[in-house]
Scaffold this active site. Sequence first.
Site, short mmCIF file in Angstrom:
data_model
loop_
_atom_site.label_atom_id
_atom_site.label_comp_id
_atom_site.label_asym_id
_atom_site.label_seq_id
_atom_site.Cartn_x
_atom_site.Cartn_y
_atom_site.Cartn_z
N GLY A 126 0.81 -1.22 0.00
CA GLY A 126 0.00 0.00 0.00
C GLY A 126 0.84 1.26 0.00
N SER A 127 0.12 2.39 0.06
CA SER A 127 0.78 3.68 -0.11
C SER A 127 1.62 4.08 1.11
CB SER A 127 -0.26 4.76 -0.40
OG SER A 127 -1.21 4.83 0.64
N GLY A 176 0.54 -1.11 6.54
CA GLY A 176 -0.48 -0.08 6.69
C GLY A 176 -1.80 -0.68 7.12
N ASP A 181 -6.44 0.11 6.88
CA ASP A 181 -7.56 0.95 6.42
C ASP A 181 -8.30 1.57 7.59
OD1 ASP A 181 -7.07 0.16 3.73
OD2 ASP A 181 -8.01 -1.76 4.22
N LYS A 231 -7.78 -4.45 7.22
CA LYS A 231 -6.83 -4.33 6.13
C LYS A 231 -7.41 -4.95 4.86
CE LYS A 231 -2.60 -5.26 6.78
NZ LYS A 231 -2.38 -4.11 5.89
N GLY A 232 -6.78 -4.68 3.74
CA GLY A 232 -7.21 -5.30 2.49
C GLY A 232 -7.83 -4.36 1.49
N GLU A 255 -0.94 -10.52 3.72
CA GLU A 255 -0.56 -9.64 4.83
C GLU A 255 -0.81 -10.32 6.17
OE1 GLU A 255 -1.28 -5.29 2.71
OE2 GLU A 255 -2.92 -6.21 3.83
N LYS A 284 -6.90 7.20 9.64
CA LYS A 284 -7.24 5.77 9.74
C LYS A 284 -7.75 5.39 11.13
CE LYS A 284 -5.86 4.92 5.53
NZ LYS A 284 -4.66 4.18 5.22
C1 A5P Z 1 -3.49 -3.73 1.24
O1 A5P Z 1 -4.35 -4.73 0.90
C2 A5P Z 1 -3.95 -3.09 2.50
O2 A5P Z 1 -4.15 -3.94 3.58
C3 A5P Z 1 -3.17 -1.89 2.90
O3 A5P Z 1 -2.19 -2.19 3.83
C4 A5P Z 1 -4.14 -0.93 3.46
O4 A5P Z 1 -5.21 -0.83 2.55
C5 A5P Z 1 -3.53 0.43 3.72
O5 A5P Z 1 -3.17 0.99 2.51
P1 A5P Z 1 -2.60 2.46 2.41
O6 A5P Z 1 -1.31 2.46 3.13
O7 A5P Z 1 -2.45 2.67 0.94
O8 A5P Z 1 -3.61 3.37 3.03
#
Ligand code: A5P
Length: 216
Positions: free
Chosen positions: A29-30, A84, A86, A96-97, A105, A123
């Site tokens: 993720g970002s 990271g 959500d 997450k996801g 993850e 978040k």
């Molecule tokens: C990926 O599937 C996710 O679990 C990410 O870790 C989660 O969505 C957080 O993403 P960002 O860091 O982009 O907000």
Amino acid sequence: MSLEREKQLAAEAAAQLVEDGMTVGLGSGSTVAHLLPALAARGLDLSCVATSPATEALALGLGMRVESFGGVDAPARLDIAIDGADQVAPSGWVVKGGGAAHTREKVVATAADRFVVIVSSDKLVERISPPVPLELLEYGLAATLRRLGAAKLRDVPRSPDGGVIADYVGEFDDPEALAARLSATAGVVEHGLFPASLVSEVIVGRGEAVERLTPA
Ligand code: A5P
């Protein structure tokens, strides 16, 4: 202050937790996109596993050593995993996801002695709410969706393991009860509810500061 800056600050603080010689699980993720350069810049001798092809490509591009986490010859445990999220509830439960990588993850987080969650301040939520990401088996998909009830397929590519990505969109009060129900539903490969007991620490970027939360 921008959310990107908050993600960067959280990621940079987490990079400082990693020590020379460690095996490290890299999330997706970002926010993790900020972690990777911060970690690479430390010049440590690390052995990493990646939770998605995107993370693997980024890490390799930064000159990091990324090992396969597949098969019996892969590392059986990790020193630390950083990822990271959500949603992070006051109880420490995490969703997450959002990027559909939650199955890998969760495998990586549970393999790690220490699982560190890095987030921007947006978040943090009062309570976990839908959607909860799902990965489903293609086999029996219609029957699985019927049993889940409030679940919707997500219009994204399959997971690297061939799973179908969906979201549970029903209302719920108790994440633990929903997690138990989802885990007990045949055809659900994995869901995006991560229990507080799995989370060692949450590092939150807020403005120009970093806050650390330790789930009870
Ligand atoms: C990926 O599937 C996710 O679990 C990410 O870790 C989660 O969505 C957080 O993403 P960002 O860091 O982009 O907000």
